[in-house]
Design an enzyme around this catalytic site. Sequence first.
Site, PDB file in Angstrom:
ATOM      1  CD1 TRP A 171      -3.042   1.187   0.647  1.00 26.17           C
ATOM      2  CD2 TRP A 171      -1.557   2.486   1.922  1.00 26.17           C
ATOM      3  NE1 TRP A 171      -3.695   2.574   1.007  1.00 26.17           N
ATOM      4  CE2 TRP A 171      -2.748   3.091   1.700  1.00 26.17           C
ATOM      5  CE3 TRP A 171      -0.610   2.860   2.830  1.00 26.17           C
ATOM      6  CZ2 TRP A 171      -2.972   4.400   2.644  1.00 26.17           C
ATOM      7  CZ3 TRP A 171      -0.691   4.295   3.355  1.00 26.17           C
ATOM      8  CH2 TRP A 171      -1.932   4.957   3.163  1.00 26.17           C
TER       9      TRP A 171
ATOM     10  CB  SER B 168       2.072  -5.333   2.648  1.00 24.82           C
ATOM     11  OG  SER B 168       1.310  -4.683   3.898  1.00 24.82           O
ATOM     12  CG  LEU B 169      -2.733  -3.994  -1.161  1.00 21.38           C
ATOM     13  CD1 LEU B 169      -4.113  -4.446  -0.772  1.00 21.38           C
ATOM     14  CD2 LEU B 169      -2.807  -2.527  -1.522  1.00 21.38           C
TER      15      LEU B 169
ATOM     16  CG  LEU C 248       5.726   5.570   3.984  1.00 16.46           C
ATOM     17  CD1 LEU C 248       6.652   6.310   3.367  1.00 16.46           C
ATOM     18  CD2 LEU C 248       5.552   3.881   3.359  1.00 16.46           C
ATOM     19  CB  ALA C 249       6.991   5.721  10.705  1.00 18.92           C
TER      20      ALA C 249
ATOM     21  CG  HIS D 240       4.594  -4.282   7.288  1.00 22.28           C
ATOM     22  ND1 HIS D 240       3.922  -5.509   7.512  1.00 22.28           N
ATOM     23  CD2 HIS D 240       4.062  -3.589   6.201  1.00 22.28           C
ATOM     24  CE1 HIS D 240       2.733  -5.480   6.421  1.00 22.28           C
ATOM     25  NE2 HIS D 240       2.910  -4.394   5.944  1.00 22.28           N
TER      26      HIS D 240
ATOM     27  CG  ASP E 121       4.729  -6.877  10.263  1.00 12.96           C
ATOM     28  OD1 ASP E 121       4.047  -5.866  10.592  1.00 12.96           O
ATOM     29  OD2 ASP E 121       4.746  -7.495   9.420  1.00 12.96           O
TER      30      ASP E 121
END
Length: 255
Positions: A22, A81-82, A143-144, A234, A206
Amino acid sequence: MTALYWQTIGEGERDLVLLHGWGLNAEVWSCIQALTPHFRLHLVDLPGYGRSQGFGALSLAQMTEIVLAAAPPQAWWLGWSLGGLVASQAALMQPQRVSGLITVASSPCFAARDEWPGIRPDVLSGFQHQLSLDFQRTVERFLALQTLGTESARQDARQLKAVVLNQPTPSVEVLNGGLEILRTADLRAPLAELNLPLLRIYGYLDGLVPRKVAELLDAAWPNSTSQIVAKAAHAPFISHPDEFVTMIEAFIAAH
């Protein structure tokens, strides 16, 4: 006709499609160039992301259909992820075209449900609301979150931010559509029926996909394989690229 941005690199004989997460784009894979001698990598900016502009909010099935339309006829699919949901959906929709599936820091159901660990749905709804108020800050916050807890967290977050800023940014509509997929998708039952080589890679630290998910899926999908990168969050391919590449090469070579 709106077209997807695809790039093919690498000298290997096996085709490997890489799907980003994402808010990002295909530049996120630049840290795993070590795969190029072994595979033909097919890098794509998902619809509405990076250089694939001109799309609005899409459902998971719509997004997957668009990607499948221009994907190689036969390939391994890796999704982060997505992107892991999109790769999984591709395997469900056209299993004959997917040689094997690798999901990275992904979950068949990102939202927490009853006995299922994940992101609280109200947190995802909150991100959707925040996007309309402060686009830049919300993306930076997300993002962080992806690198939180790792030794190289700041550096990794900077790398992710550079990937976003160096290409056209997705619209709020597209980003909200992506969050809606994360909030609502649940592929746990259909993926249990999938008869393909499946590797699931997780980061121990994560904060978005709890490591408990790995354990639950080990039991639910006994024919799949899971690996946990001990000091990753992540984005394990950014914090631990060598370890990540070794895992991919070994798994595909074994199949």
